[in-house]
Design an enzyme around this catalytic site. Structure first.
Site, PDB file in Angstrom:
ATOM      1  N   ALA A 163       1.055  -1.326  -0.517  1.00  0.00           N
ATOM      2  CA  ALA A 163       0.071  -0.119  -0.173  1.00  0.00           C
ATOM      3  C   ALA A 163       1.058   0.957   0.283  1.00  0.00           C
ATOM      4  CB  ALA A 163      -0.895   0.222   0.601  1.00  0.00           C
TER       5      ALA A 163
ATOM      6  N   THR B  62      10.564   4.651   8.629  1.00  0.00           N
ATOM      7  CA  THR B  62       9.407   3.769   7.503  1.00  0.00           C
ATOM      8  C   THR B  62       9.298   4.421   6.254  1.00  0.00           C
ATOM      9  OG1 THR B  62       8.731   3.088  10.061  1.00  0.00           O
ATOM     10  CG2 THR B  62       7.813   2.788   8.784  1.00  0.00           C
ATOM     11  N   ALA B  63       9.011   3.674   5.332  1.00  0.00           N
ATOM     12  CA  ALA B  63       8.460   3.592   4.203  1.00  0.00           C
ATOM     13  C   ALA B  63       9.497   4.544   3.687  1.00  0.00           C
ATOM     14  CB  ALA B  63       6.865   3.838   4.106  1.00  0.00           C
ATOM     15  N   ALA B  64       9.966   4.522   3.945  1.00  0.00           N
ATOM     16  CA  ALA B  64      11.855   5.547   2.927  1.00  0.00           C
ATOM     17  C   ALA B  64      11.595   4.378   1.947  1.00  0.00           C
ATOM     18  CB  ALA B  64      12.934   5.362   3.269  1.00  0.00           C
TER      19      ALA B  64
ATOM     20  N   GLY C 198       5.330   8.231  10.773  1.00  0.00           N
ATOM     21  CA  GLY C 198       4.743   7.317   9.423  1.00  0.00           C
ATOM     22  C   GLY C 198       4.893   6.742   8.375  1.00  0.00           C
TER      23      GLY C 198
HETATM   24  O1  RIB Z   1       8.137  -0.702   4.701  1.00  0.00           O
HETATM   25  C1  RIB Z   1       7.312   0.173   5.639  1.00  0.00           C
HETATM   26  C2  RIB Z   1       6.296  -1.105   6.019  1.00  0.00           C
HETATM   27  O2  RIB Z   1       6.638  -2.405   6.619  1.00  0.00           O
HETATM   28  C3  RIB Z   1       5.380  -0.227   6.990  1.00  0.00           C
HETATM   29  O3  RIB Z   1       4.323   0.615   6.865  1.00  0.00           O
HETATM   30  C4  RIB Z   1       4.621  -1.842   7.870  1.00  0.00           C
HETATM   31  O4  RIB Z   1       3.096  -1.827   7.429  1.00  0.00           O
HETATM   32  C5  RIB Z   1       4.972  -2.726   7.276  1.00  0.00           C
HETATM   33  O5  RIB Z   1       4.930  -3.280   6.935  1.00  0.00           O
END
Ligand code: RIB
Length: 312
Positions: free
Chosen positions: A50, A258-260, A298
């Site tokens: 997502a 996170t999510a980088a 986040g």
């Molecule tokens: O890559 C980051 C993601 O890893 C987070 O949003 C978490 O849900 C994990 O799946």
């Protein structure tokens, strides 16, 4: 490195995971057996699939999603979040009696994180489901998958893509214990970090020379393009043994990484031309996008929109 605005908007299908992330900020991560206080806690959209879909949609891609959620409140929230970013959601099924995927993300004051995921519905995507929505794959330019969903669904999706010569992109994260050879055979573009690359090639990747050796192995396995994310050192790419190089990152202070990696992938794919001739520029764009993500807390709330990148 200026990227010409693409007149054509890439059609991208993400076959992947969706999680509801609970982020807990703490001065330092707890040791085993230790309890620490948290400064802030919040929930938001997450999941590697997502996140990559949202990064692509916020940066000019036409994005469809294939995946599974539980028939619960978290699932409903995630669908709403994807729709807010104009992602086509008819390839998503809500399954009964199973939880939506979730992640617990601990972030410390240095921006380091530790994540525990509960796969839930992400692990229950059936082959029939993939076949049912296969037009989303065959009508796209790129299909992107990660390793937070069940392997059989990824293989099925990539098989369908390959039959129609659609470019497949695999982000082998989270790092697997080993990688399925069949899946490698179905992959055109591999985007691992150094650890994931070591697992896939079975060689150490601690310096430039080892990186080049690993790239040779990846190409021998049949993969055309390798892009390795190197954190603050940027990214390395190798294109069919013909072109390779490094693209440096943007020097920023990271609050939460996170999510980088997800932002990097989603953003870069929107700019990549199908003949891969602008690889460096597209990677630079991905680096630029992820430099903003790491300065925010986040997963999905931190992913930037195209208009935020214009002046960087
Ligand atoms: O890559 C980051 C993601 O890893 C987070 O949003 C978490 O849900 C994990 O799946």
């Amino acid at each position: 490195m200026e990227l010409e605005r693409k007149a054509y908007m890439s059609k991208i299908t993400v076959l992947g995971s969706m999680n509801l992330d609970t982020t807990i900020r703490t001065e330092r991560l707890p040791m085993p057996g230790e309890t620490v206080h948290s400064q802030e806690m919040f929930t938001g959209g997450g999941g590697k699939g997502a996140n990559q879909a949202i990064a692509a949609a916020r940066n000019g891609g036409i994005v469809s999603f294939i995946g599974a959620l539980g028939d619960d409140a978290a699932g409903k929230t995630i669908l709403e979040l994807l729709e807010q970013d104009n992602i086509k959601i008819h390839g998503i099924k809500q399954l009964e009696n199973i939880r939506t995927g979730s992640a617990y993300v601990m972030v410390d004051d240095k921006g380091e994180n530790s994540i525990i995921i509960h796969g839930g519905a992400n692990q229950k995507i059936s082959d029939d489901h993939i076949v049912e929505v296969s037009s989303l794959i065959t009508e796209s330019d790129y299909v992107i998958a990660q390793l937070e969903t069940n392997l059989s669904s990824i293989k099925k999706g990539f098989e369908i893509a390959k039959q129609m010569h659609i470019t497949t992109i695999l982000n082998p994260a989270p790092a697997p214990k080993q990688i399925s050879e069949e899946l490698i055979q179905l992959t055109d573009i591999l985007i691992p970090n150094e650890t994931e690359l070591e697992i896939i090639t079975g060689t150490k990747v601690t310096n430039q020379e080892e990186l080049y050796t690993a790239a040779q192995i990846v190409h021998q396995m049949g993969i055309r393009v390798l892009i390795v994310t190197l954190g603050s050192k940027g990214a390395f790419y190798s294109f069919s043994n013909v072109r390779s190089g490094f693209v440096s990152s943007y020097n920023v202070e990271a609050k939460d990484t996170t999510a980088a990696g997800d932002t990097f992938i989603g953003a870069l794919v929107t700019k990549l031309s199908t003949d891969m001739s602008n690889m460096e520029e597209a990677i630079n764009y991905g680096n630029k996008a992820s430099s903003l993500t790491v300065q925010r807390y986040g997963a999905q709330p931190s992913i930037p929109y195209e208009n935020e990148l214009i002046h960087i």
